[in-house]
Design an enzyme around this catalytic site. Sequence first.
Site, PDB file in Angstrom:
ATOM      1  N   ASP A   1       0.562   7.374   2.797  1.00  0.00           N
ATOM      2  CA  ASP A   1       1.684   7.110   3.695  1.00  0.00           C
ATOM      3  C   ASP A   1       1.439   7.661   5.098  1.00  0.00           C
ATOM      4  O   ASP A   1       1.921   7.093   6.082  1.00  0.00           O
ATOM      5  CB  ASP A   1       2.955   7.725   3.096  1.00  0.00           C
TER       6      ASP A   1
ATOM      7  N   HIS B   1       7.261   1.297  -0.853  1.00  0.00           N
ATOM      8  CA  HIS B   1       7.651   2.678  -0.559  1.00  0.00           C
ATOM      9  C   HIS B   1       8.551   2.798   0.666  1.00  0.00           C
ATOM     10  O   HIS B   1       9.278   3.783   0.796  1.00  0.00           O
ATOM     11  CB  HIS B   1       6.407   3.551  -0.376  1.00  0.00           C
ATOM     12  N   ASP B   2       8.534   1.821   1.591  1.00  0.00           N
ATOM     13  CA  ASP B   2       9.418   1.861   2.769  1.00  0.00           C
ATOM     14  C   ASP B   2      10.284   0.601   2.849  1.00  0.00           C
ATOM     15  O   ASP B   2      10.678   0.187   3.948  1.00  0.00           O
ATOM     16  CB  ASP B   2       8.589   1.991   4.059  1.00  0.00           C
TER      17      ASP B   2
ATOM     18  N   HIS C   1       2.555  -1.974   7.764  1.00  0.00           N
ATOM     19  CA  HIS C   1       2.417  -0.576   7.330  1.00  0.00           C
ATOM     20  C   HIS C   1       2.360  -0.507   5.807  1.00  0.00           C
ATOM     21  O   HIS C   1       1.537   0.242   5.247  1.00  0.00           O
ATOM     22  CB  HIS C   1       3.598   0.254   7.845  1.00  0.00           C
TER      23      HIS C   1
ATOM     24  N   HIS D   1       7.503   0.841  10.808  1.00  0.00           N
ATOM     25  CA  HIS D   1       7.885   0.687   9.395  1.00  0.00           C
ATOM     26  C   HIS D   1       8.137  -0.786   9.075  1.00  0.00           C
ATOM     27  O   HIS D   1       9.278  -1.237   8.964  1.00  0.00           O
ATOM     28  CB  HIS D   1       9.119   1.529   9.082  1.00  0.00           C
TER      29      HIS D   1
END
Length: 513
Positions: free
Chosen positions: A369, A259-260, A223, A219
Amino acid sequence: MEVCYQLPVLPLDRPVPKHVLSRRGAISFSSSSSLFGSPDPRQLSQRRGAISYDSSDQTALYIRMLGDVRVRSQAGFEPERRSTHPYLCIDFRNLHSEYESRLGCGASSAPERRVHRLLSFQRYLHSSRMLRGIPQQIPLHILDEDYTGQARCMLEKVGNWNFDIFLFNRLTNGNGLITLTCHLLNQYGLVELFQLDMVKLWRFLVMVQEDYHSDNPYHNAVHAADVTQAMYCYMREPKLAKSLTSYDILLGLLAAVTHDLDHPGVNQPFLIKTDHYLATLYRNTSVLENHHWKSAVGLIRETGLFSHLPPEDSLNLERELGSLILATDISRQNEYLSRFRMHLNQDNLYLSKASHRHFILQMALKCADICNPCRPWELSKQWSERVTEEFFQQGDIEKKHILEVSPVCDRLTNTVGNIQIGFMTYVAEPLFAEWARFSDTRLSQTMLGHMGLNKATWGGLQQEQTSVFEEAESSKASSDTEDAAAAAPPGGSAATTAGGTSSKEIPQGNGES
């Protein structure tokens, strides 16, 4: 309040006016500092977010976002306060770095308490390192000309499913997320359409990349870049390409990029069972996804990226951004998949409706994802090893603190292969099968084909490992038998008891025995 200045065009032989240099985000001409050396810490606060010109190259204007974390804008969210919990010693700023764990011995706590406005674990770490006098490793976003050319060539094929994000990240000197996002925003014409200030946009992207933890095996910013590239591929599919608005595309790209954001490298159950303050803050519901969303919104407000839009529009964008990011919660997979399957069975997805387009963006982001099993083997294998190592590192932490080890996190009982086969079977295959029903294109069939081949490859590797293990066990057993035979007394069996009866024979005693 952030003020946007029009950057003046100045002749190279004319000195820069002092009123220009005094502005935040100023233009500065540097001839004394080396481009590839460490910047003087005393200049960081003055040159933060600066556009810097290198006098040794009269043809290039380099953008250097120096990101001094000691100074923060007054805009943005209030920081998320840390509460006491029984495992306070588990520090997410250095979960995966043995080096960082040795730094805190002589630190002074007084100046650290003054750092209140940091939104992420990552920036807190950077700040505390500066406060302790440790040089900050700030990457300069400047590329060698050869690497720039190669990265540019790769961007011409950014829509290919076999796009190698690892190579692209190396060619951009570790700035793949920033470079890719800028390219896609410009390719769609979104910078001009939404009148985005390039200095604010660049600063936003630099801070986003900074807030991804580079020491996370999986993560991290690479990524995020990979998910962004996959999202771009999905949005180019015929059904979406002719239906999505520019606003939808902007929202989809921003959601993929963030998103992360600030992922600590551990999962939600770990945060809950350690009574972490994030779990308390978000009431044990989509803990990480809520944190990613709020961190992204904090950076949007801090940089003033959409400050020129009407307040209602910017708030609506933030809400819809959160809706997309929250959809990536893997614990809600069946909820979204059931709804998607129902729409497809009833054939009632109308992309002319904004709500239906938003739902398809949610599904596209979910696919992006977890698309690693659908990549070519050379790329998929790297991602599989990275995510498994992150699982195992969490398991090591749980063992260290005498916690129950989470499923698939024990490196002694799990392998990369069995984890990946299980993930493909129960998570990835059902999702991508439904996506192929919605968008039955060459890309969808390519993804399903890669996933089938990758699953078979992992299965073959598992069988090989099992065979090798069984052979090793058999060889060890034979060796033990030979050693025992060699150690037996002459004329007698190694399995013979003191009474002369073999241990494998049934003793012939009388009826009372």
